[in-house]
Design a protein around this motif. Structure first.
Motif, PDB file in Angstrom:
ATOM      1  N   TRP A 173       0.867  -1.098   0.105  1.00 22.98           N
ATOM      2  CA  TRP A 173       0.003   0.036   0.084  1.00 22.98           C
ATOM      3  C   TRP A 173       0.972   1.286  -0.024  1.00 22.98           C
ATOM      4  O   TRP A 173       2.043   1.228   0.366  1.00 22.98           O
ATOM      5  N   ARG A 174       0.499   2.260  -0.592  1.00 26.15           N
ATOM      6  CA  ARG A 174       1.168   3.785  -0.706  1.00 26.15           C
ATOM      7  C   ARG A 174       0.735   4.413   0.536  1.00 26.15           C
ATOM      8  O   ARG A 174      -0.451   4.139   1.256  1.00 26.15           O
ATOM      9  N   GLU A 175       1.551   5.178   0.931  1.00 34.49           N
ATOM     10  CA  GLU A 175       1.091   6.247   1.907  1.00 34.49           C
ATOM     11  C   GLU A 175       0.826   7.639   1.556  1.00 34.49           C
ATOM     12  O   GLU A 175       1.041   7.900   0.432  1.00 34.49           O
ATOM     13  N   GLN A 176       0.291   8.453   2.132  1.00 35.34           N
ATOM     14  CA  GLN A 176      -0.553   9.721   1.801  1.00 35.34           C
ATOM     15  C   GLN A 176      -1.499   9.987   0.984  1.00 35.34           C
ATOM     16  O   GLN A 176      -1.841   8.743   0.186  1.00 35.34           O
ATOM     17  N   GLY A 177      -2.127  10.972   0.993  1.00 36.32           N
ATOM     18  CA  GLY A 177      -3.448  10.958  -0.039  1.00 36.32           C
ATOM     19  C   GLY A 177      -4.641  10.031   0.092  1.00 36.32           C
ATOM     20  O   GLY A 177      -4.671   9.607   1.182  1.00 36.32           O
ATOM     21  N   ASP A 178      -5.454   9.963  -0.885  1.00 40.00           N
ATOM     22  CA  ASP A 178      -6.487   8.904  -0.740  1.00 40.00           C
ATOM     23  C   ASP A 178      -5.910   7.312  -0.501  1.00 40.00           C
ATOM     24  O   ASP A 178      -6.525   6.714   0.065  1.00 40.00           O
ATOM     25  N   GLU A 179      -4.672   7.251  -1.077  1.00 38.67           N
ATOM     26  CA  GLU A 179      -4.247   5.864  -1.149  1.00 38.67           C
ATOM     27  C   GLU A 179      -3.708   5.824   0.254  1.00 38.67           C
ATOM     28  O   GLU A 179      -3.667   4.368   0.835  1.00 38.67           O
ATOM     29  N   GLY A 180      -3.442   6.751   1.170  1.00 37.44           N
ATOM     30  CA  GLY A 180      -2.996   6.566   2.357  1.00 37.44           C
ATOM     31  C   GLY A 180      -4.042   5.987   3.418  1.00 37.44           C
ATOM     32  O   GLY A 180      -3.794   5.324   4.420  1.00 37.44           O
ATOM     33  N   LEU A 181      -5.296   6.182   3.059  1.00 35.84           N
ATOM     34  CA  LEU A 181      -6.399   5.656   3.661  1.00 35.84           C
ATOM     35  C   LEU A 181      -6.681   4.264   3.440  1.00 35.84           C
ATOM     36  O   LEU A 181      -7.002   3.608   4.234  1.00 35.84           O
ATOM     37  N   GLU A 182      -6.277   3.805   2.173  1.00 35.92           N
ATOM     38  CA  GLU A 182      -6.830   2.427   1.959  1.00 35.92           C
ATOM     39  C   GLU A 182      -6.169   1.643   2.695  1.00 35.92           C
ATOM     40  O   GLU A 182      -6.740   0.507   3.000  1.00 35.92           O
ATOM     41  N   PHE A 183      -4.894   1.731   2.959  1.00 34.23           N
ATOM     42  CA  PHE A 183      -4.164   0.605   4.170  1.00 34.23           C
ATOM     43  C   PHE A 183      -4.866   0.436   5.408  1.00 34.23           C
ATOM     44  O   PHE A 183      -5.017  -0.671   5.847  1.00 34.23           O
ATOM     45  N   TYR A 184      -5.690   1.445   5.823  1.00 37.73           N
ATOM     46  CA  TYR A 184      -6.426   1.473   7.223  1.00 37.73           C
ATOM     47  C   TYR A 184      -7.854   1.267   7.031  1.00 37.73           C
ATOM     48  O   TYR A 184      -8.612   1.209   7.928  1.00 37.73           O
ATOM     49  N   THR A 185      -8.226   0.797   5.588  1.00 39.12           N
ATOM     50  CA  THR A 185      -9.873   0.518   5.614  1.00 39.12           C
ATOM     51  C   THR A 185      -9.810  -0.947   4.925  1.00 39.12           C
ATOM     52  O   THR A 185      -8.956  -1.486   4.047  1.00 39.12           O
ATOM     53  N   ILE A 186     -11.016  -1.632   5.035  1.00 44.00           N
ATOM     54  CA  ILE A 186     -11.268  -2.857   4.465  1.00 44.00           C
ATOM     55  C   ILE A 186     -12.757  -2.713   3.894  1.00 44.00           C
ATOM     56  O   ILE A 186     -13.657  -2.071   4.508  1.00 44.00           O
ATOM     57  N   GLU A 187     -12.542  -3.161   2.400  1.00 38.24           N
ATOM     58  CA  GLU A 187     -14.127  -2.710   1.769  1.00 38.24           C
ATOM     59  C   GLU A 187     -15.125  -3.764   2.101  1.00 38.24           C
ATOM     60  O   GLU A 187     -14.520  -5.007   1.888  1.00 38.24           O
ATOM     61  N   GLN A 188     -16.269  -3.511   2.465  1.00 41.45           N
ATOM     62  CA  GLN A 188     -17.371  -4.449   2.637  1.00 41.45           C
ATOM     63  C   GLN A 188     -18.245  -4.295   1.634  1.00 41.45           C
ATOM     64  O   GLN A 188     -18.623  -3.221   1.573  1.00 41.45           O
ATOM     65  N   THR A 189     -18.817  -5.412   1.054  1.00 39.30           N
ATOM     66  CA  THR A 189     -19.843  -5.222   0.204  1.00 39.30           C
ATOM     67  C   THR A 189     -21.133  -5.787   0.777  1.00 39.30           C
ATOM     68  O   THR A 189     -21.226  -6.770   1.243  1.00 39.30           O
ATOM     69  N   VAL A 190     -22.214  -4.986   0.349  1.00 40.51           N
ATOM     70  CA  VAL A 190     -23.363  -5.234   0.721  1.00 40.51           C
ATOM     71  C   VAL A 190     -24.358  -5.617  -0.192  1.00 40.51           C
ATOM     72  O   VAL A 190     -24.684  -4.633  -1.171  1.00 40.51           O
ATOM     73  N   TYR A 191     -25.155  -6.770  -0.007  1.00 42.37           N
ATOM     74  CA  TYR A 191     -26.378  -7.069  -0.936  1.00 42.37           C
ATOM     75  C   TYR A 191     -27.667  -6.769  -0.085  1.00 42.37           C
ATOM     76  O   TYR A 191     -27.939  -7.538   0.788  1.00 42.37           O
ATOM     77  N   ASP A 192     -28.435  -5.928  -0.505  1.00 40.74           N
ATOM     78  CA  ASP A 192     -29.642  -5.442   0.675  1.00 40.74           C
ATOM     79  C   ASP A 192     -30.868  -6.018  -0.323  1.00 40.74           C
ATOM     80  O   ASP A 192     -31.418  -4.977  -1.024  1.00 40.74           O
ATOM     81  N   ASN A 193     -31.248  -7.039  -0.217  1.00 36.81           N
ATOM     82  CA  ASN A 193     -32.545  -7.401  -0.859  1.00 36.81           C
ATOM     83  C   ASN A 193     -33.797  -7.131  -0.004  1.00 36.81           C
ATOM     84  O   ASN A 193     -33.908  -7.715   1.062  1.00 36.81           O
TER      85      ASN A 193
END
Length: 482
Positions: free
Chosen positions: A461-481
């Motif tokens: 992962w890169r540091e700084q900017g928007d990419e700096g946030l990516e390291f500290y987050t996990i993407e969750q995908t939600v299917y809301d039927n």
């Protein structure tokens, strides 16, 4: 007797269970103690991790704008204390005052930047292929982030790791560099005063073998971010991945500036001198290799020597270039100077310790220029981490580009040229995470990604900017039927 600074754990200032402290000395005057800090143990580190783990859920549930408001207030507190933070940075790390003030301002700007970004975190909405279904993503914090930070930018690098981690909703433990931990202690004070909940940020000082290893291997930490030497960083990466952690490492460099035939030698020399001798050469992005076209070689060398010899070396309060941070760093630089001479390079400027009462006791070294350097010499291949520039003559652009890539590192690189085609080819073909045209290798914008390739980075992962946030987050995908 200087009162010892304590660790910051679960919102409280506490001593180490070892009962031991270590002094930090002024590198410009090594007999002067700047501060005393805890020599903590693995048990102290474990207490900090436990506090972070207990606090992480409540902080993750705090709305992003509310997290941002706390970061913004912390930035304001740091801004109000800029002068005293600058004083501390000069005293502990030895930076020249303008450089120290610029670094403190950079940390303040980072807190303000990520305070705003905290309100942008959310996710994306996508069209579902089925009916009666909402399909979207959410950005969730990783959990507890362990940060291990270096001495050469002791407030800016902790800030650019810490601020995105907190903005994203993570709890944090940090081990600052033992040589210059004071500004991280001040960050903890600012965050506490700004209203950060207890346990969300924890500072433990002490040896990496105890504190750092516990942070990396503990079951309570979920991600590890490290900045430092390649040798240590590669061990951290192996240790963290073996423990199943998300890991980010940014490490050393052997950064080139390619001086093309079309370059103005004086302008190029100023660019190289600023990049190579600024911050006493103690930057992972410092220019340590000048690859110079033979047509401008002699004029460039004369101009670079003049630049080196014009630099005023002394204590950071009132001189242009400060000391190296420690006796060990000075010894290492002087050893590389000896090696370069023994391998046949010509010492064109500097090469020793300066004379005068102001520099008699500190860890000072002269800005140094070597010419007649073969690219297989150690001075052209290994990171020196001092104000030493190796000048290599090249016959054309092709040879310069080849040599720019002919090292184990790939952090920052620059070219000085009036030929737009050469500039574009250099950008396309140089093996480096940061590329600059007609600029010094040092200096980074805070809103764009930073990182290297090869032995300069884990390339995760890169540091700084928007990419700096990516390291500290996990993407969750939600299917809301519905």
């Amino acid at each position: 007797m200087t009162e010892a600074n304590e660790n910051y754990v679960d919102g409280e200032w506490v001593p180490s269970e070892t009962g031991e402290t270590a002094a930090v000395y002024d590198p410009a005057n090594p007999s002067e103690v700047v501060g005393e800090y805890q020599q903590s143990s693995a048990a102290d580190a474990a207490d900090a991790v436990a506090a972070a783990a207990a606090a992480k859920d409540e902080w993750a549930d705090t709305p992003g704008p509310e997290r941002g408001a706390i970061l913004r207030e912390a930035g304001k507190i740091l801004d109000d204390r800029k002068e005293e933070l600058t004083d501390l940075l000069v005293a502990e790390e030895g930076k020249a005052r303008p450089e120290a003030a610029g670094e403190v301002q950079r940390a303040i700007d980072i807190f303000y930047y990520f305070a705003t970004k905290a309100s942008d975190l959310g996710g994306t909405v996508k069209a579902s292929s089925g009916r009666n279904t909402n399909l979207y993503t959410r950005e969730k914090p990783v959990g507890v982030a362990a940060l291990i930070t270096p001495w050469n930018y002791p407030i800016a690098i902790p800030a650019w790791k810490l601020a995105p981690a907190l903005a994203a909703g993570n709890a944090v433990v940090i081990k600052p560099a033992s040589i210059a931990p004071g500004v991280v202690v001040e960050i903890a004070k600012a965050l506490g005063e700004a209203g950060l909940p207890d346990g969300v940020f924890n500072v433990v000082t002490g040896p990496g073998s105890e504190v750092g290893s516990e942070f990396i291997e503990s079951d309570g930490t979920d991600a590890v971010s490290f900045t430092g030497s390649s040798h240590v960083g590669e061990m951290v990466y192996d240790q963290a991945t073996d423990a199943g952690k998300r890991v980010q490492t940014e490490m050393g460099g052997k950064n080139p500036t390619l001086i093309a035939a079309s370059a103005d030698p004086a302008e190029a020399a100023e660019i190289v001198a600023t990049g190579g001798f600024g911050t006493t050469g103690q930057s992972c992005t410092a220019c340590s290799r000048a690859l110079v076209h033979e047509d401008v070689y002699d004029a460039f060398v004369d101009a670079l020597v003049a630049e080196a010899e014009s630099i005023d070396v002394g204590p950071g309060d009132d001189h242009e270039m400060g000391p190296q941070v420690s006796a060990d760093e000075l010894e290492s630089t002087l050893e590389y100077i000896d090696i370069a001479q023994s391998e046949g390079a010509t010492l064109a400027a500097g090469g020793g310790t300066p004379d005068g009462d102001a520099v008699a006791d500190g860890h000072f070294v002269e800005p140094t220029v070597f010419t007649d350097v073969d690219h297989d010499m150690r001075i052209a291949q290994e990171e020196v981490f001092g104000p030493v520039v190796a000048v290599v003559k090249v016959s054309d652009f092709e040879e310069g580009l080849e040599l720019a890539n002919d090292v184990d590192y790939g952090l920052s690189a620059s070219i000085v040229t009036d030929d737009h085609t050469e500039a574009n080819r250099f950008v396309d073909e140089v093996e480096s995470g940061v590329v600059k045209v007609n600029e010094k290798t040092t200096g980074l914008e805070l809103h764009v990604p930073f990182g290297g390739v090869k032995r300069s980075s884990s390339e995760t992962w890169r540091e700084q900017g928007d990419e700096g946030l990516e390291f500290y987050t996990i993407e969750q995908t939600v299917y809301d039927n519905y």
